[in-house]
Write a protein that holds these residues in place. Structure first.
Motif, PDB file in Angstrom:
ATOM      1  N   TYR A 196      -5.107   4.417   1.640  1.00 41.22           N
ATOM      2  CA  TYR A 196      -5.645   3.092   1.371  1.00 41.22           C
ATOM      3  C   TYR A 196      -5.253   2.695  -0.049  1.00 41.22           C
ATOM      4  O   TYR A 196      -5.644   3.348  -1.022  1.00 41.22           O
ATOM      5  CB  TYR A 196      -7.168   3.092   1.501  1.00 41.22           C
ATOM      6  CG  TYR A 196      -7.642   3.241   2.930  1.00 41.22           C
ATOM      7  CD1 TYR A 196      -7.862   2.130   3.728  1.00 41.22           C
ATOM      8  CD2 TYR A 196      -7.844   4.499   3.484  1.00 41.22           C
ATOM      9  CE1 TYR A 196      -8.285   2.269   5.043  1.00 41.22           C
ATOM     10  CE2 TYR A 196      -8.264   4.645   4.796  1.00 41.22           C
ATOM     11  CZ  TYR A 196      -8.492   3.528   5.569  1.00 41.22           C
ATOM     12  OH  TYR A 196      -8.904   3.666   6.865  1.00 41.22           O
ATOM     13  N   PRO A 197      -4.466   1.628  -0.219  1.00 44.52           N
ATOM     14  CA  PRO A 197      -3.886   1.335  -1.526  1.00 44.52           C
ATOM     15  C   PRO A 197      -4.866   0.928  -2.606  1.00 44.52           C
ATOM     16  O   PRO A 197      -4.675   1.248  -3.762  1.00 44.52           O
ATOM     17  CB  PRO A 197      -2.910   0.199  -1.238  1.00 44.52           C
ATOM     18  CG  PRO A 197      -3.367  -0.403   0.041  1.00 44.52           C
ATOM     19  CD  PRO A 197      -3.989   0.702   0.819  1.00 44.52           C
ATOM     20  N   SER A 251      -4.502  -2.000   9.012  1.00 43.59           N
ATOM     21  CA  SER A 251      -3.631  -2.934   9.727  1.00 43.59           C
ATOM     22  C   SER A 251      -2.591  -2.147  10.522  1.00 43.59           C
ATOM     23  O   SER A 251      -2.328  -0.974  10.248  1.00 43.59           O
ATOM     24  CB  SER A 251      -2.925  -3.864   8.742  1.00 43.59           C
ATOM     25  OG  SER A 251      -2.023  -3.125   7.935  1.00 43.59           O
ATOM     26  N   LYS A 275      -1.568  -5.281  -5.356  1.00 43.59           N
ATOM     27  CA  LYS A 275      -1.579  -5.175  -3.890  1.00 43.59           C
ATOM     28  C   LYS A 275      -0.170  -5.382  -3.333  1.00 43.59           C
ATOM     29  O   LYS A 275       0.268  -4.661  -2.429  1.00 43.59           O
ATOM     30  CB  LYS A 275      -2.537  -6.211  -3.295  1.00 43.59           C
ATOM     31  CG  LYS A 275      -4.012  -5.899  -3.534  1.00 43.59           C
ATOM     32  CD  LYS A 275      -4.889  -6.996  -2.939  1.00 43.59           C
ATOM     33  CE  LYS A 275      -6.363  -6.703  -3.209  1.00 43.59           C
ATOM     34  NZ  LYS A 275      -7.234  -7.783  -2.668  1.00 43.59           N
ATOM     35  N   TYR A 276       0.520  -6.370  -3.880  1.00 42.61           N
ATOM     36  CA  TYR A 276       1.867  -6.704  -3.410  1.00 42.61           C
ATOM     37  C   TYR A 276       2.833  -5.537  -3.635  1.00 42.61           C
ATOM     38  O   TYR A 276       3.598  -5.153  -2.758  1.00 42.61           O
ATOM     39  CB  TYR A 276       2.336  -7.949  -4.166  1.00 42.61           C
ATOM     40  CG  TYR A 276       3.644  -8.532  -3.681  1.00 42.61           C
ATOM     41  CD1 TYR A 276       3.662  -9.395  -2.586  1.00 42.61           C
ATOM     42  CD2 TYR A 276       4.835  -8.237  -4.318  1.00 42.61           C
ATOM     43  CE1 TYR A 276       4.860  -9.946  -2.138  1.00 42.61           C
ATOM     44  CE2 TYR A 276       6.034  -8.782  -3.878  1.00 42.61           C
ATOM     45  CZ  TYR A 276       6.037  -9.632  -2.788  1.00 42.61           C
ATOM     46  OH  TYR A 276       7.225 -10.163  -2.348  1.00 42.61           O
ATOM     47  N   ASN A 289       0.507  -2.668  10.349  1.00 42.43           N
ATOM     48  CA  ASN A 289       1.599  -2.407   9.403  1.00 42.43           C
ATOM     49  C   ASN A 289       1.360  -1.112   8.629  1.00 42.43           C
ATOM     50  O   ASN A 289       2.276  -0.304   8.433  1.00 42.43           O
ATOM     51  CB  ASN A 289       1.739  -3.586   8.440  1.00 42.43           C
ATOM     52  CG  ASN A 289       3.015  -3.505   7.633  1.00 42.43           C
ATOM     53  OD1 ASN A 289       4.068  -3.169   8.167  1.00 42.43           O
ATOM     54  ND2 ASN A 289       2.945  -3.809   6.350  1.00 42.43           N
ATOM     55  N   GLN A 290       0.109  -0.880   8.212  1.00 44.83           N
ATOM     56  CA  GLN A 290      -0.244   0.368   7.520  1.00 44.83           C
ATOM     57  C   GLN A 290      -0.014   1.576   8.432  1.00 44.83           C
ATOM     58  O   GLN A 290       0.486   2.615   7.991  1.00 44.83           O
ATOM     59  CB  GLN A 290      -1.706   0.342   7.075  1.00 44.83           C
ATOM     60  CG  GLN A 290      -1.962  -0.376   5.757  1.00 44.83           C
ATOM     61  CD  GLN A 290      -3.437  -0.374   5.436  1.00 44.83           C
ATOM     62  OE1 GLN A 290      -4.218  -1.109   6.043  1.00 44.83           O
ATOM     63  NE2 GLN A 290      -3.830   0.452   4.500  1.00 44.83           N
ATOM     64  N   SER A 322       5.629   1.001   1.939  1.00 44.71           N
ATOM     65  CA  SER A 322       6.636   0.647   2.947  1.00 44.71           C
ATOM     66  C   SER A 322       8.011   1.203   2.614  1.00 44.71           C
ATOM     67  O   SER A 322       8.960   1.017   3.368  1.00 44.71           O
ATOM     68  CB  SER A 322       6.733  -0.883   3.064  1.00 44.71           C
ATOM     69  OG  SER A 322       5.496  -1.441   3.416  1.00 44.71           O
ATOM     70  N   ASN A 367       3.699   2.231   8.723  1.00 44.16           N
ATOM     71  CA  ASN A 367       4.198   2.848   7.489  1.00 44.16           C
ATOM     72  C   ASN A 367       3.835   4.329   7.430  1.00 44.16           C
ATOM     73  O   ASN A 367       4.638   5.171   7.018  1.00 44.16           O
ATOM     74  CB  ASN A 367       3.632   2.128   6.267  1.00 44.16           C
ATOM     75  CG  ASN A 367       4.220   0.747   6.085  1.00 44.16           C
ATOM     76  OD1 ASN A 367       5.317   0.475   6.555  1.00 44.16           O
ATOM     77  ND2 ASN A 367       3.492  -0.136   5.412  1.00 44.16           N
ATOM     78  N   GLN A 374       2.014  -2.244  -1.569  1.00 42.46           N
ATOM     79  CA  GLN A 374       2.459  -2.355  -0.188  1.00 42.46           C
ATOM     80  C   GLN A 374       3.948  -2.046  -0.068  1.00 42.46           C
ATOM     81  O   GLN A 374       4.393  -1.362   0.863  1.00 42.46           O
ATOM     82  CB  GLN A 374       2.166  -3.762   0.352  1.00 42.46           C
ATOM     83  CG  GLN A 374       2.448  -3.905   1.840  1.00 42.46           C
ATOM     84  CD  GLN A 374       1.648  -2.905   2.673  1.00 42.46           C
ATOM     85  OE1 GLN A 374       0.432  -2.807   2.539  1.00 42.46           O
ATOM     86  NE2 GLN A 374       2.330  -2.157   3.517  1.00 42.46           N
ATOM     87  N   GLN A 375       4.736  -2.502  -1.064  1.00 39.77           N
ATOM     88  CA  GLN A 375       6.168  -2.180  -1.072  1.00 39.77           C
ATOM     89  C   GLN A 375       6.383  -0.678  -1.237  1.00 39.77           C
ATOM     90  O   GLN A 375       7.265  -0.092  -0.606  1.00 39.77           O
ATOM     91  CB  GLN A 375       6.869  -2.911  -2.211  1.00 39.77           C
ATOM     92  CG  GLN A 375       7.042  -4.388  -1.986  1.00 39.77           C
ATOM     93  CD  GLN A 375       7.838  -5.013  -3.112  1.00 39.77           C
ATOM     94  OE1 GLN A 375       9.000  -4.708  -3.314  1.00 39.77           O
ATOM     95  NE2 GLN A 375       7.192  -5.903  -3.851  1.00 39.77           N
TER      96      GLN A 375
END
Length: 325
Positions: free
Chosen positions: A69-70, A31, A158-159, A33-34, A166, A37, A162-163
């Motif tokens: 990749y998380p 994405s 996942k949530y 956003n990725q 970020s 970051n 991402q934090q």
């Protein structure tokens, strides 16, 4: 976490477009956003230089991108055999665990630590084979104590990941360092990479080099003793051994940190050497503790957790106050 590296050589006909738009077309499953970051973290370079997220590519640019990749069910972690290892859980709900890790336990498997790690214990406790790295969101070193977040399900993982990527998860530490810091507070910055003279440790480089990751540590002096200073650290970035490498660079290594020279007693009066040697032997760990975590809970909003320093640390401070003030 799966890490993939990409390199792009742009030709003379390349149009001027934003780098995130360019990379999104060429890198699979990513994405914008990725990408942004990764840019902020110093993992995307153009012509071997850091860039801003709105950088526009141009002809003959060379782009190096390292993308994290998380979620990736790494077989090395998926096949771990669960072990009944006690966990010091200070908070738990249906989505997360907050664990206070003691010094001396390794977080994840590696060379010389195939069993008995925190991951083995977490896998036993959660009994969820579908969680990447058994729900672990981040790590701390073997001899560092303190707080870790663990996700209990894939949605919260996942949530939270991402934090973490970020850099909105705030981590704060308490440390004891050798010497007296001149400033009451300060900021240490530079590029962290492997020390070419010792592969077990990291080194801070003030000038950019291609394998270095940009790092920022803020610190505040809490208490001064003769020869030793107690400090509070806030990480703006989270690189391997960041605090340890930063204070080694300043000439104030973490107390009892064998890898970074914090086990050596230098420039101390003879009458104090025996006292320090006895108590550092009793302490038997490096003086770094993850005291605070702040993040956005998947369902409950902003959360903050703290845990006090371990008992052996409190006793050490009591001795310092009696002998080294």
């Amino acid at each position: 976490m799966s890490i993939k590296k990409f390199k792009f050589f742009l030709n003379k006909n390349q149009k001027l477009i934003r780098i995130d738009k360019f990379l999104k077309k060429l890198i699979p499953n990513i994405s914008r956003n990725q990408i942004q970051n990764a840019t902020y973290s110093g993992n995307i370079l153009v012509n071997k230089h850091l860039i801003k997220k709105n950088y526009k590519i141009k002809p003959f640019d060379i782009i190096d991108a390292e993308i994290h990749y998380p979620i990736d069910l790494d077989p090395e972690y998926k096949n771990i055999i669960a072990e009944n290892i006690p966990l010091n859980i200070i908070y738990e709900d249906e989505d997360i665990l907050i664990i206070n890790k003691p010094s001396g336990i390794v977080v994840h498997p590696g060379i010389g630590h195939k069993t008995g790690t925190l991951i083995h214990g977490i896998k036993y406790y959660l009994n969820n084979p579908n969680l990447f790295r058994s729900g672990l969101i981040h790590r701390i070193d073997k001899d560092t104590s303190g707080l870790l977040i663990v996700a209990k399900n894939e949605q919260s993982q996942k949530y939270l990941l991402q934090q973490f990527l970020s850099k909105t998860i705030q981590r704060k530490y308490i440390a004891l360092v050798w010497g007296n810091l001149k400033k009451k507070n300060g900021t240490i910055t530079g590029y962290i990479g492997r020390d070419p003279k010792n592969r077990k440790r990291m080194k801070l480089f003030k000038k950019y080099f291609h394998k270095g990751k940009y790092s920022i540590t803020h610190y505040k002096v809490l208490e001064k003793f003769k020869y030793i200073t107690s400090i509070y650290c806030y990480l703006e970035t989270g690189k391997t051994h960041q605090i340890r490498a930063h204070f080694k660079y300043l000439g104030h290594p973490i107390l009892n940190d064998y890898i970074y020279g914090g086990n050596k007693i230098k420039n101390i009066e003879k009458k104090q050497i025996k006292f320090l040697k006895n108590y550092l032997k009793f302490f038997n760990r490096h003086a770094l503790h993850a005291i605070s975590l702040s993040f956005i809970h998947p369902k409950k909003g902003k959360c903050n957790f703290t845990c006090s320093i371990p008992e052996e640390w409190k006793k050490l401070l009591e001795k310092f106050r009696k002998k080294l003030l």
